[in-house]
Design a protein around this motif. Sequence first.
Motif, PDB file in Angstrom:
ATOM      1  N   ARG A  11       0.835  -1.216   0.000  1.00  0.00           N
ATOM      2  CA  ARG A  11       0.000   0.000   0.000  1.00  0.00           C
ATOM      3  C   ARG A  11       0.864   1.258   0.000  1.00  0.00           C
ATOM      4  NH1 ARG A  11      -5.399  -0.609   0.776  1.00  0.00           N
ATOM      5  NH2 ARG A  11      -6.094  -2.656   1.466  1.00  0.00           N
ATOM      6  N   LEU A  12       1.909   1.258   0.798  1.00  0.00           N
ATOM      7  CA  LEU A  12       2.805   2.407   0.852  1.00  0.00           C
ATOM      8  C   LEU A  12       3.534   2.594  -0.484  1.00  0.00           C
ATOM      9  CD1 LEU A  12       4.077   4.649   2.556  1.00  0.00           C
ATOM     10  CD2 LEU A  12       5.776   2.993   3.297  1.00  0.00           C
ATOM     11  N   LEU A  13       4.019   1.501  -1.066  1.00  0.00           N
ATOM     12  CA  LEU A  13       4.694   1.586  -2.359  1.00  0.00           C
ATOM     13  C   LEU A  13       3.746   2.077  -3.451  1.00  0.00           C
ATOM     14  CD1 LEU A  13       6.803  -1.704  -2.250  1.00  0.00           C
ATOM     15  CD2 LEU A  13       7.648   0.638  -1.998  1.00  0.00           C
ATOM     16  N   LEU A  14       2.504   1.630  -3.411  1.00  0.00           N
ATOM     17  CA  LEU A  14       1.509   2.074  -4.391  1.00  0.00           C
ATOM     18  C   LEU A  14       1.251   3.574  -4.253  1.00  0.00           C
ATOM     19  CD1 LEU A  14      -0.503   1.322  -6.634  1.00  0.00           C
ATOM     20  CD2 LEU A  14      -2.180   0.847  -4.823  1.00  0.00           C
ATOM     21  N   LYS A  15       1.059   4.025  -3.029  1.00  0.00           N
ATOM     22  CA  LYS A  15       0.797   5.447  -2.790  1.00  0.00           C
ATOM     23  C   LYS A  15       1.962   6.313  -3.269  1.00  0.00           C
ATOM     24  CE  LYS A  15      -0.271   8.734   0.869  1.00  0.00           C
ATOM     25  NZ  LYS A  15      -0.496   8.916   2.297  1.00  0.00           N
ATOM     26  N   ILE A  35       1.460  -5.358  -7.021  1.00  0.00           N
ATOM     27  CA  ILE A  35       2.686  -5.192  -6.254  1.00  0.00           C
ATOM     28  C   ILE A  35       2.884  -6.392  -5.332  1.00  0.00           C
ATOM     29  CG2 ILE A  35       3.912  -3.727  -4.605  1.00  0.00           C
ATOM     30  CD1 ILE A  35       2.287  -1.361  -5.720  1.00  0.00           C
ATOM     31  N   VAL A  36       3.862  -7.206  -5.659  1.00  0.00           N
ATOM     32  CA  VAL A  36       4.176  -8.405  -4.884  1.00  0.00           C
ATOM     33  C   VAL A  36       5.430  -8.118  -4.065  1.00  0.00           C
ATOM     34  CG1 VAL A  36       4.793 -10.842  -4.995  1.00  0.00           C
ATOM     35  CG2 VAL A  36       3.168  -9.877  -6.653  1.00  0.00           C
ATOM     36  N   VAL A  37       5.310  -8.201  -2.753  1.00  0.00           N
ATOM     37  CA  VAL A  37       6.428  -7.887  -1.865  1.00  0.00           C
ATOM     38  C   VAL A  37       7.059  -9.193  -1.368  1.00  0.00           C
ATOM     39  CG1 VAL A  37       7.139  -6.692   0.233  1.00  0.00           C
ATOM     40  CG2 VAL A  37       5.261  -5.761  -1.144  1.00  0.00           C
ATOM     41  N   PRO A  38       8.280  -9.490  -1.836  1.00  0.00           N
ATOM     42  CA  PRO A  38       8.958 -10.697  -1.368  1.00  0.00           C
ATOM     43  C   PRO A  38       9.583 -10.472   0.010  1.00  0.00           C
ATOM     44  CG  PRO A  38      10.371  -9.527  -2.897  1.00  0.00           C
ATOM     45  CD  PRO A  38       9.065  -8.760  -2.823  1.00  0.00           C
ATOM     46  N   SER A  62      11.661  -1.313  -2.285  1.00  0.00           N
ATOM     47  CA  SER A  62      11.607  -0.238  -3.270  1.00  0.00           C
ATOM     48  C   SER A  62      10.937  -0.758  -4.527  1.00  0.00           C
ATOM     49  CB  SER A  62      13.039   0.219  -3.574  1.00  0.00           C
ATOM     50  OG  SER A  62      13.064   1.211  -4.558  1.00  0.00           O
ATOM     51  N   LEU A  63      10.054   0.045  -5.102  1.00  0.00           N
ATOM     52  CA  LEU A  63       9.356  -0.352  -6.326  1.00  0.00           C
ATOM     53  C   LEU A  63      10.189   0.087  -7.526  1.00  0.00           C
ATOM     54  CD1 LEU A  63       6.716  -1.724  -7.204  1.00  0.00           C
ATOM     55  CD2 LEU A  63       5.717   0.551  -7.392  1.00  0.00           C
ATOM     56  N   ASP A  64      10.662  -0.870  -8.296  1.00  0.00           N
ATOM     57  CA  ASP A  64      11.516  -0.594  -9.446  1.00  0.00           C
ATOM     58  C   ASP A  64      10.730  -0.722 -10.736  1.00  0.00           C
ATOM     59  OD1 ASP A  64      13.800  -0.240 -11.064  1.00  0.00           O
ATOM     60  OD2 ASP A  64      14.161  -2.400 -11.125  1.00  0.00           O
ATOM     61  N   ARG A  65      10.861   0.289 -11.595  1.00  0.00           N
ATOM     62  CA  ARG A  65      10.308   0.204 -12.949  1.00  0.00           C
ATOM     63  C   ARG A  65      11.350  -0.494 -13.810  1.00  0.00           C
ATOM     64  NH1 ARG A  65       9.965   5.864 -14.521  1.00  0.00           N
ATOM     65  NH2 ARG A  65      11.169   6.217 -12.647  1.00  0.00           N
ATOM     66  N   ILE A  66      11.007  -1.627 -14.362  1.00  0.00           N
ATOM     67  CA  ILE A  66      11.938  -2.409 -15.165  1.00  0.00           C
ATOM     68  C   ILE A  66      12.367  -1.598 -16.390  1.00  0.00           C
ATOM     69  CG2 ILE A  66      12.212  -4.538 -16.509  1.00  0.00           C
ATOM     70  CD1 ILE A  66      10.081  -5.731 -14.444  1.00  0.00           C
ATOM     71  N   ASN A  67      11.418  -1.039 -17.098  1.00  0.00           N
ATOM     72  CA  ASN A  67      11.691  -0.117 -18.205  1.00  0.00           C
ATOM     73  C   ASN A  67      11.162   1.248 -17.762  1.00  0.00           C
ATOM     74  OD1 ASN A  67      11.562   1.528 -20.477  1.00  0.00           O
ATOM     75  ND2 ASN A  67      11.007  -0.139 -21.842  1.00  0.00           N
ATOM     76  N   PRO A  68      12.042   2.162 -17.362  1.00  0.00           N
ATOM     77  CA  PRO A  68      11.588   3.441 -16.810  1.00  0.00           C
ATOM     78  C   PRO A  68      10.642   4.227 -17.710  1.00  0.00           C
ATOM     79  CG  PRO A  68      13.945   3.179 -16.491  1.00  0.00           C
ATOM     80  CD  PRO A  68      13.501   2.045 -17.378  1.00  0.00           C
ATOM     81  N   ARG A  69      10.776   4.078 -19.013  1.00  0.00           N
ATOM     82  CA  ARG A  69       9.928   4.846 -19.944  1.00  0.00           C
ATOM     83  C   ARG A  69       8.480   4.363 -19.968  1.00  0.00           C
ATOM     84  NH1 ARG A  69      14.807   3.949 -22.126  1.00  0.00           N
ATOM     85  NH2 ARG A  69      14.137   2.156 -23.306  1.00  0.00           N
ATOM     86  N   ARG A  70       8.240   3.126 -19.553  1.00  0.00           N
ATOM     87  CA  ARG A  70       6.877   2.590 -19.595  1.00  0.00           C
ATOM     88  C   ARG A  70       6.023   3.046 -18.421  1.00  0.00           C
ATOM     89  NH1 ARG A  70       6.480  -3.383 -19.861  1.00  0.00           N
ATOM     90  NH2 ARG A  70       4.299  -2.859 -20.114  1.00  0.00           N
ATOM     91  N   ILE A  78       8.784  -4.278 -10.112  1.00  0.00           N
ATOM     92  CA  ILE A  78       9.194  -5.361  -9.241  1.00  0.00           C
ATOM     93  C   ILE A  78       9.673  -4.730  -7.937  1.00  0.00           C
ATOM     94  CG2 ILE A  78      11.539  -5.412 -10.203  1.00  0.00           C
ATOM     95  CD1 ILE A  78      11.487  -8.479  -9.727  1.00  0.00           C
ATOM     96  N   VAL A  79       9.438  -5.413  -6.832  1.00  0.00           N
ATOM     97  CA  VAL A  79       9.916  -4.919  -5.543  1.00  0.00           C
ATOM     98  C   VAL A  79      11.299  -5.505  -5.299  1.00  0.00           C
ATOM     99  CG1 VAL A  79       9.511  -4.832  -3.057  1.00  0.00           C
ATOM    100  CG2 VAL A  79       7.575  -4.660  -4.636  1.00  0.00           C
ATOM    101  N   VAL A  80      12.260  -4.604  -5.104  1.00  0.00           N
ATOM    102  CA  VAL A  80      13.641  -4.959  -4.818  1.00  0.00           C
ATOM    103  C   VAL A  80      14.090  -4.139  -3.615  1.00  0.00           C
ATOM    104  CG1 VAL A  80      14.160  -5.537  -7.224  1.00  0.00           C
ATOM    105  CG2 VAL A  80      14.592  -3.220  -6.401  1.00  0.00           C
ATOM    106  N   SER A  81      15.312  -4.331  -3.174  1.00  0.00           N
ATOM    107  CA  SER A  81      15.836  -3.495  -2.093  1.00  0.00           C
ATOM    108  C   SER A  81      16.152  -2.102  -2.635  1.00  0.00           C
ATOM    109  CB  SER A  81      17.112  -4.111  -1.501  1.00  0.00           C
ATOM    110  OG  SER A  81      18.154  -4.132  -2.462  1.00  0.00           O
ATOM    111  N   TRP A  82      16.126  -1.128  -1.738  1.00  0.00           N
ATOM    112  CA  TRP A  82      16.465   0.235  -2.129  1.00  0.00           C
ATOM    113  C   TRP A  82      17.875   0.264  -2.715  1.00  0.00           C
ATOM    114  CZ3 TRP A  82      20.327   3.583  -0.738  1.00  0.00           C
ATOM    115  CH2 TRP A  82      20.173   4.902  -1.167  1.00  0.00           C
ATOM    116  N   ARG A  83      18.779  -0.521  -2.125  1.00  0.00           N
ATOM    117  CA  ARG A  83      20.162  -0.561  -2.600  1.00  0.00           C
ATOM    118  C   ARG A  83      20.238  -1.031  -4.050  1.00  0.00           C
ATOM    119  NH1 ARG A  83      24.909   1.504  -3.164  1.00  0.00           N
ATOM    120  NH2 ARG A  83      26.613   0.019  -3.200  1.00  0.00           N
TER     121      ARG A  83
END
Length: 108
Positions: A11-15, A35-38, A62-70, A78-83
């Motif tokens: 929910r926080l990542l979506l917001k 949004i699937v949080v592992p 952290s919510l990552d856009r695989i292709n930033p332009r899309r 995909i949810v990955v670490s902030w790092r």
Amino acid sequence: MAMSRSEGIARLLLKSSRYRAKRGGLRHTLTLADIVVPTHCPVLGLRLRPSISGRAAPNSPSLDRINPRRGYVPGNVIVVSWRANELKKNASLAEMEAVCGFYQQLIA
């Protein structure tokens, strides 16, 4: 019924993704179900834990856009670490491969 830890994170990542999309003029059609949080970062293997200070830590989700332009659309996040997301932030795939190849040669 209480909200699960992963649902709260999602929910926080979506917001926050809605805010970034609006600010950046990006497409946003995500729903909570997208949004699937592992438990662990799929890139670095870090156990994902939300920050309690309000500032991102290396193992913050952290919510990552695989292709930033899309933009923020189903199948492009995909949810990955902030790092992991920070490492990828400004580098192209070719740049990341060059860095990896360079250091692999030094270590070998």
